[in-house]
Design a protein around this motif. Sequence first.
Motif, short mmCIF file in Angstrom:
data_model
loop_
_atom_site.label_atom_id
_atom_site.label_comp_id
_atom_site.label_asym_id
_atom_site.label_seq_id
_atom_site.Cartn_x
_atom_site.Cartn_y
_atom_site.Cartn_z
N SER A 29 0.99 -1.45 0.08
CA SER A 29 -0.36 0.19 0.41
C SER A 29 1.26 1.07 -0.20
CB SER A 29 -1.04 0.12 1.46
OG SER A 29 -1.73 -1.31 1.25
N CYS A 30 2.67 1.27 -0.44
CA CYS A 30 3.51 2.34 -0.31
C CYS A 30 2.66 2.84 -1.70
CB CYS A 30 4.53 1.97 0.04
SG CYS A 30 5.02 0.99 0.78
N MET A 31 2.23 3.18 -2.78
CA MET A 31 1.58 3.56 -4.06
C MET A 31 0.05 4.37 -3.23
SD MET A 31 4.43 2.94 -5.57
CE MET A 31 5.01 3.30 -7.10
N ALA A 32 -0.45 4.14 -2.93
CA ALA A 32 -1.53 4.61 -2.23
C ALA A 32 -0.99 5.99 -2.38
CB ALA A 32 -1.97 4.17 -1.14
N CYS A 33 0.21 6.49 -1.22
CA CYS A 33 -0.45 7.89 -0.43
C CYS A 33 1.83 8.92 -1.76
CB CYS A 33 1.06 7.66 0.82
SG CYS A 33 -0.74 7.59 1.63
N HIS A 34 1.84 7.65 -1.60
CA HIS A 34 3.56 7.54 -2.68
C HIS A 34 3.59 7.59 -4.85
CE1 HIS A 34 5.84 8.68 1.01
NE2 HIS A 34 4.66 7.62 1.16
N ARG A 67 8.00 1.02 8.82
CA ARG A 67 6.64 0.43 10.21
C ARG A 67 7.02 1.30 10.73
NH1 ARG A 67 9.95 -4.61 12.10
NH2 ARG A 67 8.24 -5.32 12.06
N GLN A 68 7.11 2.04 11.36
CA GLN A 68 6.11 2.68 12.56
C GLN A 68 6.12 3.97 12.28
OE1 GLN A 68 9.73 3.48 15.27
NE2 GLN A 68 9.56 0.92 15.90
N GLY A 69 6.38 4.78 11.48
CA GLY A 69 5.41 5.92 10.59
C GLY A 69 6.48 7.19 11.32
N GLY A 70 5.89 8.10 10.63
CA GLY A 70 7.06 8.99 11.16
C GLY A 70 5.71 10.99 10.75
N VAL A 71 6.48 11.87 11.12
CA VAL A 71 5.18 13.18 11.79
C VAL A 71 7.43 14.26 11.08
CG1 VAL A 71 4.84 13.56 13.26
CG2 VAL A 71 4.17 14.78 11.17
N GLY A 72 7.20 14.64 10.28
CA GLY A 72 8.02 16.62 10.01
C GLY A 72 9.08 16.10 8.96
N PRO A 80 1.89 7.40 8.08
CA PRO A 80 1.36 6.84 9.17
C PRO A 80 1.62 4.77 9.56
CG PRO A 80 0.31 5.85 6.89
CD PRO A 80 0.85 6.97 7.32
N ALA A 81 2.15 4.37 10.41
CA ALA A 81 2.80 3.29 10.63
C ALA A 81 2.07 2.00 9.67
CB ALA A 81 2.53 2.58 11.99
N ASN A 82 3.07 1.05 8.82
CA ASN A 82 2.48 -0.25 8.14
C ASN A 82 2.93 -1.42 9.00
OD1 ASN A 82 1.85 -1.43 6.16
ND2 ASN A 82 2.19 0.52 4.36
N ALA A 83 1.61 -1.68 9.81
CA ALA A 83 2.07 -2.98 10.62
C ALA A 83 2.19 -4.08 9.41
CB ALA A 83 0.78 -2.65 11.40
N GLN A 84 1.82 -4.01 8.27
CA GLN A 84 1.54 -5.08 7.27
C GLN A 84 2.98 -5.69 6.64
OE1 GLN A 84 -0.22 -5.12 4.14
NE2 GLN A 84 -0.61 -2.72 3.53
N VAL A 85 3.82 -4.01 6.94
CA VAL A 85 5.35 -4.32 6.35
C VAL A 85 6.32 -5.15 7.31
CG1 VAL A 85 7.46 -3.30 5.13
CG2 VAL A 85 4.63 -2.53 4.90
N ASN A 86 7.43 -6.13 7.45
CA ASN A 86 7.94 -6.67 8.30
C ASN A 86 9.46 -5.57 7.87
OD1 ASN A 86 9.69 -8.09 6.48
ND2 ASN A 86 8.14 -9.56 6.41
N GLU A 87 10.78 -6.66 8.79
CA GLU A 87 11.80 -5.25 8.68
C GLU A 87 12.09 -6.07 7.77
OE1 GLU A 87 15.34 -5.22 11.55
OE2 GLU A 87 14.30 -6.57 12.55
#
Length: 101
Positions: A29-34, A67-72, A80-87
């Motif tokens: 789902s990365c391509m939904a926002c990028h 994986r954890q998301g971020g802002v700034g 948003p964090a993407n919990a469906q992506v493993n390390e």
Amino acid sequence: MKRLLLTLALACTALLPAQADQALATAKSCMACHTIDSKRVGPAFKEVANKYRGDKGAVDRLALKIRQGGVGAWGPVAMPANAQVNEADAKKLAAWVLSLK
């Protein structure tokens, strides 16, 4: 002739990881926002690659952000964090993004 065929085969296999990682970005789902070339909700992947070019710790930091998301880092809109992506997939995605030119 053999040399030409070998060169073509190697060139084709060099393209496969990029396609596979774009497929992974789509599946996660990365391509939904990028997008690769232009800003959507988040920055274009090529813009991310340019910002972090030469940063040796970028793969790990971007994988964590995936994986954890971020802002700034790119303005007030949170990623948003993407919990469906493993390390492992997060690192693969980060390396692919950073490889874009």
